[in-house]
Design a protein around this motif. Structure first.
Motif, PDB file in Angstrom:
ATOM      1  N   MET A   1      35.596  41.882  48.835  1.00  0.00           N
ATOM      2  CA  MET A   1      34.658  41.187  48.001  1.00  0.00           C
ATOM      3  C   MET A   1      35.420  40.541  46.840  1.00  0.00           C
ATOM      4  O   MET A   1      36.304  41.150  46.249  1.00  0.00           O
ATOM      5  N   ILE A   2      35.069  39.304  46.536  1.00  0.00           N
ATOM      6  CA  ILE A   2      35.647  38.581  45.411  1.00  0.00           C
ATOM      7  C   ILE A   2      34.550  38.409  44.363  1.00  0.00           C
ATOM      8  O   ILE A   2      33.454  37.932  44.672  1.00  0.00           O
ATOM      9  N   ASN A   3      34.828  38.823  43.146  1.00  0.00           N
ATOM     10  CA  ASN A   3      33.887  38.721  42.048  1.00  0.00           C
ATOM     11  C   ASN A   3      34.103  37.376  41.358  1.00  0.00           C
ATOM     12  O   ASN A   3      35.188  37.116  40.854  1.00  0.00           O
ATOM     13  N   VAL A   4      33.094  36.518  41.354  1.00  0.00           N
ATOM     14  CA  VAL A   4      33.207  35.180  40.769  1.00  0.00           C
ATOM     15  C   VAL A   4      32.435  35.161  39.453  1.00  0.00           C
ATOM     16  O   VAL A   4      31.246  35.491  39.415  1.00  0.00           O
ATOM     17  N   LEU A   5      33.131  34.777  38.383  1.00  0.00           N
ATOM     18  CA  LEU A   5      32.529  34.682  37.052  1.00  0.00           C
ATOM     19  C   LEU A   5      32.423  33.217  36.652  1.00  0.00           C
ATOM     20  O   LEU A   5      33.347  32.427  36.893  1.00  0.00           O
ATOM     21  N   PHE A   6      31.304  32.869  36.022  1.00  0.00           N
ATOM     22  CA  PHE A   6      31.070  31.493  35.577  1.00  0.00           C
ATOM     23  C   PHE A   6      31.079  31.453  34.052  1.00  0.00           C
ATOM     24  O   PHE A   6      30.527  32.346  33.402  1.00  0.00           O
ATOM     25  N   PHE A   7      31.665  30.406  33.481  1.00  0.00           N
ATOM     26  CA  PHE A   7      31.802  30.310  32.040  1.00  0.00           C
ATOM     27  C   PHE A   7      31.245  28.999  31.500  1.00  0.00           C
ATOM     28  O   PHE A   7      31.197  27.992  32.206  1.00  0.00           O
ATOM     29  N   ALA A   8      30.839  29.035  30.234  1.00  0.00           N
ATOM     30  CA  ALA A   8      30.415  27.873  29.458  1.00  0.00           C
ATOM     31  C   ALA A   8      29.293  27.104  30.152  1.00  0.00           C
ATOM     32  O   ALA A   8      28.316  27.714  30.594  1.00  0.00           O
ATOM     33  N   SER A   9      29.430  25.798  30.255  1.00  0.00           N
ATOM     34  CA  SER A   9      28.343  24.971  30.795  1.00  0.00           C
ATOM     35  C   SER A   9      28.063  25.264  32.275  1.00  0.00           C
ATOM     36  O   SER A   9      26.937  25.058  32.738  1.00  0.00           O
ATOM     37  N   THR A  19      28.673  36.125  40.579  1.00  0.00           N
ATOM     38  CA  THR A  19      28.207  36.342  41.941  1.00  0.00           C
ATOM     39  C   THR A  19      29.362  36.962  42.715  1.00  0.00           C
ATOM     40  O   THR A  19      30.495  37.010  42.221  1.00  0.00           O
ATOM     41  N   GLU A  20      29.084  37.437  43.893  1.00  0.00           N
ATOM     42  CA  GLU A  20      30.134  37.997  44.742  1.00  0.00           C
ATOM     43  C   GLU A  20      30.203  37.209  46.039  1.00  0.00           C
ATOM     44  O   GLU A  20      29.186  36.751  46.557  1.00  0.00           O
ATOM     45  N   VAL A  21      31.412  37.064  46.543  1.00  0.00           N
ATOM     46  CA  VAL A  21      31.655  36.357  47.801  1.00  0.00           C
ATOM     47  C   VAL A  21      32.475  37.295  48.674  1.00  0.00           C
ATOM     48  O   VAL A  21      33.460  37.885  48.211  1.00  0.00           O
ATOM     49  N   THR A  22      32.085  37.427  49.934  1.00  0.00           N
ATOM     50  CA  THR A  22      32.854  38.295  50.820  1.00  0.00           C
ATOM     51  C   THR A  22      34.174  37.642  51.180  1.00  0.00           C
ATOM     52  O   THR A  22      34.297  36.420  51.248  1.00  0.00           O
ATOM     53  N   ARG A  23      35.159  38.448  51.383  1.00  0.00           N
ATOM     54  CA  ARG A  23      36.511  37.970  51.719  1.00  0.00           C
ATOM     55  C   ARG A  23      36.497  37.145  52.992  1.00  0.00           C
ATOM     56  O   ARG A  23      37.278  36.228  53.153  1.00  0.00           O
ATOM     57  N   ASP A  24      35.596  37.431  53.901  1.00  0.00           N
ATOM     58  CA  ASP A  24      35.514  36.672  55.151  1.00  0.00           C
ATOM     59  C   ASP A  24      35.164  35.210  54.908  1.00  0.00           C
ATOM     60  O   ASP A  24      35.506  34.348  55.693  1.00  0.00           O
ATOM     61  N   VAL A  33      35.102  27.936  46.216  1.00  0.00           N
ATOM     62  CA  VAL A  33      34.361  26.860  45.561  1.00  0.00           C
ATOM     63  C   VAL A  33      33.539  26.089  46.592  1.00  0.00           C
ATOM     64  O   VAL A  33      32.359  25.803  46.375  1.00  0.00           O
ATOM     65  N   LEU A  34      34.127  25.783  47.739  1.00  0.00           N
ATOM     66  CA  LEU A  34      33.387  25.082  48.788  1.00  0.00           C
ATOM     67  C   LEU A  34      32.205  25.917  49.273  1.00  0.00           C
ATOM     68  O   LEU A  34      31.097  25.402  49.444  1.00  0.00           O
ATOM     69  N   SER A  35      32.412  27.192  49.466  1.00  0.00           N
ATOM     70  CA  SER A  35      31.342  28.089  49.891  1.00  0.00           C
ATOM     71  C   SER A  35      30.204  28.099  48.874  1.00  0.00           C
ATOM     72  O   SER A  35      29.024  28.046  49.235  1.00  0.00           O
ATOM     73  N   LEU A  36      30.538  28.148  47.592  1.00  0.00           N
ATOM     74  CA  LEU A  36      29.517  28.143  46.549  1.00  0.00           C
ATOM     75  C   LEU A  36      28.792  26.805  46.481  1.00  0.00           C
ATOM     76  O   LEU A  36      27.571  26.761  46.272  1.00  0.00           O
ATOM     77  N   ARG A  37      29.509  25.713  46.664  1.00  0.00           N
ATOM     78  CA  ARG A  37      28.881  24.379  46.643  1.00  0.00           C
ATOM     79  C   ARG A  37      27.841  24.239  47.739  1.00  0.00           C
ATOM     80  O   ARG A  37      26.860  23.511  47.581  1.00  0.00           O
ATOM     81  N   GLN A  38      28.015  24.944  48.826  1.00  0.00           N
ATOM     82  CA  GLN A  38      27.084  24.861  49.948  1.00  0.00           C
ATOM     83  C   GLN A  38      25.773  25.596  49.689  1.00  0.00           C
ATOM     84  O   GLN A  38      24.859  25.530  50.500  1.00  0.00           O
ATOM     85  N   GLY A  74      37.554  33.271  38.028  1.00  0.00           N
ATOM     86  CA  GLY A  74      36.814  32.654  36.930  1.00  0.00           C
ATOM     87  C   GLY A  74      36.759  31.149  37.110  1.00  0.00           C
ATOM     88  O   GLY A  74      37.754  30.533  37.469  1.00  0.00           O
ATOM     89  N   LEU A  75      35.589  30.571  36.895  1.00  0.00           N
ATOM     90  CA  LEU A  75      35.418  29.124  37.019  1.00  0.00           C
ATOM     91  C   LEU A  75      34.958  28.564  35.673  1.00  0.00           C
ATOM     92  O   LEU A  75      33.944  29.004  35.115  1.00  0.00           O
TER      93      LEU A  75
END
Length: 82
Positions: A1-9, A19-24, A33-38, A74-75
Motif C-alpha cells: 500500500m502506498i500512502n498518498v498525501l495531498f498538500f495546499a491547493s 488516500t491509499e493506492v495498492t502497490r499493484d 498520479v495516472l491512477s488517481l487522475r482516472q 506527497g503531491l
C-alpha cells in the motif's frame, strides 16, 4: 500500500488530505498520479500538471521515481513566488 498525501491547493480542491493506492496499481510516481487522475474530472484537472511537485518519504523526486510498498507519496502544486 502506498500512502498518498495531498498538500495546499490540491488538498483544498480535492477535499481530501490523503488516500491509499495498492502497490499493484503503481510502481512509479507517474503510475500513481495516472491512477488517481482516472478517478474523475476534478482529480484529472488537479493532477494533470507537468509542474506537479512530488516527494517520496519526504524527499523531492521526479515522476519516474520508483515506489515501494509502505512508501509515502506527497503531491504538491507548483510553487510560485514574487
Amino acid at each position: 500500500m502506498i500512502n498518498v498525501l495531498f498538500f495546499a491547493s490540491i488538498r483544498e480542491t480535492l477535499g481530501v488530505e490523503r488516500t491509499e493506492v495498492t502497490r499493484d496499481d503503481a510502481c512509479s510516481v507517474a503510475d500513481v498520479v495516472l491512477s488517481l487522475r482516472q478517478r474523475g474530472d476534478v482529480w484529472d484537472d488537479v493532477l494533470n500538471n507537468a509542474d506537479l511537485l512530488c516527494s517520496v518519504n519526504q524527499e523531492l523526486v521526479a515522476m519516474d521515481a520508483p515506489l515501494n510498498d509502505g512508501d509515502e507519496l506527497g503531491l504538491f502544486p507548483p510553487v510560485t513566488g514574487g
